[in-house]
Enzyme design. Structure first.
Site, PDB file in Angstrom:
ATOM      1  N   ARG A 168     -14.415  54.259  38.658  1.00 47.57           N
ATOM      2  CA  ARG A 168     -13.903  52.954  39.065  1.00 47.57           C
ATOM      3  C   ARG A 168     -15.067  51.970  39.186  1.00 47.57           C
ATOM      4  O   ARG A 168     -16.152  52.320  39.672  1.00 47.57           O
ATOM      5  CB  ARG A 168     -13.191  53.086  40.409  1.00 47.57           C
ATOM      6  CG  ARG A 168     -12.460  51.832  40.886  1.00 47.57           C
ATOM      7  CD  ARG A 168     -11.331  51.465  39.989  1.00 47.57           C
ATOM      8  NE  ARG A 168     -10.348  50.602  40.673  1.00 47.57           N
ATOM      9  CZ  ARG A 168      -9.475  49.856  40.037  1.00 47.57           C
ATOM     10  NH1 ARG A 168      -9.447  49.837  38.721  1.00 47.57           N
ATOM     11  NH2 ARG A 168      -8.601  49.117  40.705  1.00 47.57           N
ATOM     12  N   THR A 217      -4.148  48.419  30.760  1.00 44.04           N
ATOM     13  CA  THR A 217      -4.599  49.801  30.986  1.00 44.04           C
ATOM     14  C   THR A 217      -4.103  50.695  29.857  1.00 44.04           C
ATOM     15  O   THR A 217      -3.190  50.331  29.117  1.00 44.04           O
ATOM     16  CB  THR A 217      -4.069  50.290  32.360  1.00 44.04           C
ATOM     17  OG1 THR A 217      -4.450  49.356  33.367  1.00 44.04           O
ATOM     18  CG2 THR A 217      -4.600  51.651  32.740  1.00 44.04           C
ATOM     19  N   THR A 264      -9.083  51.328  32.041  1.00 41.71           N
ATOM     20  CA  THR A 264      -8.562  49.972  32.172  1.00 41.71           C
ATOM     21  C   THR A 264      -9.653  48.913  32.097  1.00 41.71           C
ATOM     22  O   THR A 264     -10.829  49.196  32.353  1.00 41.71           O
ATOM     23  CB  THR A 264      -7.821  49.834  33.524  1.00 41.71           C
ATOM     24  OG1 THR A 264      -7.179  48.562  33.604  1.00 41.71           O
ATOM     25  CG2 THR A 264      -8.764  50.000  34.699  1.00 41.71           C
ATOM     26  N   GLU A 279     -11.588  43.697  37.296  1.00 41.43           N
ATOM     27  CA  GLU A 279     -11.136  44.745  38.214  1.00 41.43           C
ATOM     28  C   GLU A 279     -11.136  44.322  39.674  1.00 41.43           C
ATOM     29  O   GLU A 279     -10.366  44.848  40.487  1.00 41.43           O
ATOM     30  CB  GLU A 279     -12.038  45.970  38.045  1.00 41.43           C
ATOM     31  CG  GLU A 279     -11.300  47.275  38.128  1.00 41.43           C
ATOM     32  CD  GLU A 279     -10.276  47.389  37.020  1.00 41.43           C
ATOM     33  OE1 GLU A 279      -9.082  47.479  37.352  1.00 41.43           O
ATOM     34  OE2 GLU A 279     -10.654  47.382  35.846  1.00 41.43           O
ATOM     35  N   ASP A 336      -8.134  43.610  41.905  1.00 38.05           N
ATOM     36  CA  ASP A 336      -7.371  44.691  42.526  1.00 38.05           C
ATOM     37  C   ASP A 336      -7.644  44.804  44.021  1.00 38.05           C
ATOM     38  O   ASP A 336      -6.935  45.512  44.734  1.00 38.05           O
ATOM     39  CB  ASP A 336      -7.690  46.036  41.862  1.00 38.05           C
ATOM     40  CG  ASP A 336      -6.747  46.343  40.714  1.00 38.05           C
ATOM     41  OD1 ASP A 336      -5.833  45.552  40.466  1.00 38.05           O
ATOM     42  OD2 ASP A 336      -6.936  47.382  40.055  1.00 38.05           O
ATOM     43  N   SER A 385      -3.770  51.855  41.059  1.00 41.47           N
ATOM     44  CA  SER A 385      -2.518  52.604  40.936  1.00 41.47           C
ATOM     45  C   SER A 385      -2.616  53.723  39.901  1.00 41.47           C
ATOM     46  O   SER A 385      -1.661  54.499  39.747  1.00 41.47           O
ATOM     47  CB  SER A 385      -1.381  51.666  40.532  1.00 41.47           C
ATOM     48  OG  SER A 385      -1.146  50.700  41.523  1.00 41.47           O
ATOM     49  N   GLY A 392      -0.170  48.709  35.593  1.00 37.82           N
ATOM     50  CA  GLY A 392      -0.363  48.056  36.877  1.00 37.82           C
ATOM     51  C   GLY A 392       0.163  48.898  38.019  1.00 37.82           C
ATOM     52  O   GLY A 392       0.115  50.133  37.985  1.00 37.82           O
TER      53      GLY A 392
END
Length: 614
Positions: A122, A425, A443, A464, A467, A492, A514
């Site tokens: 991430r 994504t 993503t 990102e 988010d 998610s 999403g």
């Protein structure tokens, strides 16, 4: 090479390494080399006790990517090798969804070492930001489009480090060979697909994005001012050079060289400008986390832990569904042989509503905040939470696992957060000839990410950081998913691997989409594990998303209107939708064959590898 020795004997490793060392070849030499690798792979597979040894499958959202994975699997590569090759291609041919400028979660099951691990790739926030990232000078929250189409939204691109860490642990084939398909395709050209053209042509998206305004991206995606046409052969020489350099010089080259400097320049030149620096990029690292697993009937459902939502929501949804349907015989809906009855459909909806409510309240980066991950999937908590089943017209609220399990309430630690994440994504599912598996969701966040183009590498940067909760406090109380320096935003994404009652690999699945990813993935799981459907039929089911008070039902596919009617009659507030942006890609390991699904809502295919007789 911490785990790969579990996979092979030393002699076979030597043989494979010897074949790979002659990779630079041409003509007949290359053919001979490929056959040699295939023979070694066959020997390794035949020595395994895996019931489908020698067979393999890959499925992803674009044929070019699946073909790249297929070639790696035929050469005897690990599922991790195939995932890297596939995703580097996706970053070129499907830039609206993922790529080198973004990140993702890679779930890996390695059969010989019996390890199921999540590589948390991430993106992280810059070190200079705080909770006010998306607030203006008056303390008001910036609009979504302003936040999205800006340097403020860009986190550290993390996927290359994810490749490297997973390959270090499990890769079999030479690192550099995994980038050649993407390099050659970028150099020689790929055919623009209808989906890429459709998104570039969307007036709604063009009205919001800066893709056709930003330097570099407008020339690449809108030559002569018009969207890339279907069938166009699009080259990307900068991306070809990027693939070559990553392949020959390694992941560190990306994080410590000219590309990092180029990213900093692109982000700081955006309007509004972001604070991401080359130093932020250089210090990025992947976090290895244990999979988060919970039971469903005779199965074990494993998915990605926080900051991903999958490891909490998938076991929660299936666990609650199981409690809601206990002692109710399964039946199909009247007039359908694929949809479940009203009782089972309502159970699915109510399980989602509860799981989403808890997820929205508690899930964030567990390295920064306390996330009661194990408590949320604890059977005793699910027993209690099943008693909170909300009436169809009620708005579901979060539970309190601290109070239920430890008599110590925790619900007031955080303000309530219902931040959305957008559907830019992709998902890849792979099982190799040895029985290893990868479930990978990657993503750039929204379509084409932030629209910021890194000309030196030929890729777009993510958005990102949107988010995070853009409004960081609710009634003065910080929400768990508020922005913070070096923090990873909640996701998610739900890359999922399922094991059967013998703890053997049974299913690999996941989807983009999403915050609806959670619902899409659980639909594919229930379709196969409880509703008796094959993988493709389960993927084809109408998508039903129950987050909050309303229930969104996809009515543009077979069974959609019937599902909407059933839920309307049951009292739910149904919002009918023509399409849902899922991209479910699933592999089911049946007793004697693989069964695959490629979501017909995207452009993916399935590749099956079978043993040769030579």
């Amino acid at each position: 090479m911490r785990f790969k020795l579990f996979l092979m004997t030393a002699s076979l490793l030597t043989a494979l390494a010897g074949c790979q060392s002659n990779k630079e070849c041409s003509g007949a030499d290359c053919v001979t080399n490929e056959n040699a690798i295939s023979r070694e792979a066959k020997a390794l597979a035949s020595a395994s006790d895996w019931r489908l040894s020698g067979y393999a499958m890959a499925t992803a959202a674009n044929p070019y990517a699946v073909q790249a994975a297929e070639a790696v699997l035929q050469r005897g590569g690990h599922a991790v090798d195939a995932a890297i090759a596939a995703h580097t291609v996706l970053g070129l041919v499907e830039p609206q969804s993922s790529g080198i400028g973004g990140g993702g979660f890679m779930m890996v099951y390695d059969r010989q070492s019996n390890i199921t691990r999540m590589y948390d790739g991430r993106e992280t926030a810059p070190s200079a930001i705080d909770e006010t990232l998306f607030l203006d000078e008056d303390g008001d929250t910036l609009g979504y489009i302003t936040s999205w189409q800006s340097g403020l939204s860009v986190g550290v691109p993390s996927i290359v480090k994810t490749y490297a860490r997973a390959h270090e642990d499990f890769g079999i084939l030479d690192w550099k060979t995994l980038f050649t398909d993407a390099e050659n395709l970028a150099q020689n050209g790929f055919t623009v697909s209808p989906r890429l053209n459709g998104l570039l042509s969307s007036e709604r998206l063009r009205g919001a994005m800066k893709l056709d305004d930003n330097a570099g991206s407008k020339d690449y995606f809108y030559p002569n001012g018009t969207p890339l046409a279907v069938g166009t052969q699009r080259t990307n020489t900068a991306y070809a050079s990027l693939m070559h350099n990553i392949g020959t010089q390694g992941a560190d080259w990306f994080y410590n060289g000219p590309i990092a400097q180029a990213i900093e320049k692109a982000v700081s030149s955006a309007s509004p400008a972001g604070s991401l620096t080359a130093q932020d990029i250089a210090k990025y690292d992947v976090v290895e986390r244990d999979a988060l697993c919970g039971p469903f009937k005779t199965y074990t459902i494993c998915s990605a832990p926080p900051p991903s939502s999958g490891g909490i929501t998938q076991p929660m949804i299936l666990g609650l569904y199981e409690r809601f349907t206990d002692e109710i015989d399964y039946t199909s809906a009247t007039g359908s042989n694929i949809l479940p009855s009203a009782q089972h459909l309502s159970a699915f909806v109510d399980a989602q509503r509860i799981a989403y409510a808890d997820r929205d309240h508690y899930v964030a980066d567990a390295d920064f905040v306390t996330v009661p991950a194990q408590d949320l999937i604890n059977p005793s908590y699910l027993d209690a939470r099943a008693k909170d089943r909300f009436a169809p017209a009620q708005t579901p609220t979060a539970g309190d696992p601290g109070k239920v399990l430890h008599n110590t309430p925790i619900i007031d630690m955080w303000g309530r957060d219902t931040s959305d994440d957008k559907p830019g994504t992709t998902h890849i599912s792979i099982v190799d000839v040895y029985g290893n598996a990868v479930s990978m969701t990657a993503t750039v966040e929204s379509p084409f990410g932030s629209s910021i183009w890194v000309e030196e590498g030929g890729f777009v940067l993510n958005n990102e950081l949107t988010d995070f909760a853009r409004t960081p406090r609710i009634n003065g109380k910080l929400v768990a998913n508020a922005p913070a320096a070096n923090k990873r935003p909640r996701s998610s994404m739900s890359p999922t691997i399922v094991f059967d009652e013998n703890k053997d690999l049974f299913m690999v699945t996941g989807s983009p989409g999403g915050n609806s990813i959670i619902a899409y993935t659980s639909k594919s799981l229930l379709g196969v594990l409880d509703w008796g459907l094959d993988a493709q039929t389960a993927a084809n089911l109408p998508n039903i998303i129950a987050r909050g008070k309303d229930v969104k039902v996809e009515t543009g596919v077979d069974g959609g209107h019937l599902a909407a009617d059933i839920l309307n009659q049951s009292g739910y507030l149904v919002e009918e939708r023509d399409g849902e942006n899922s991209g479910i890609h699933t592999i089911v390991a049946r007793k004697d064959h693989f069964e695959g699904a490629a979501d017909t809502r995207r452009e993916g295919i399935i590749a099956t590898i079978t043993p040769t007789n030579e």
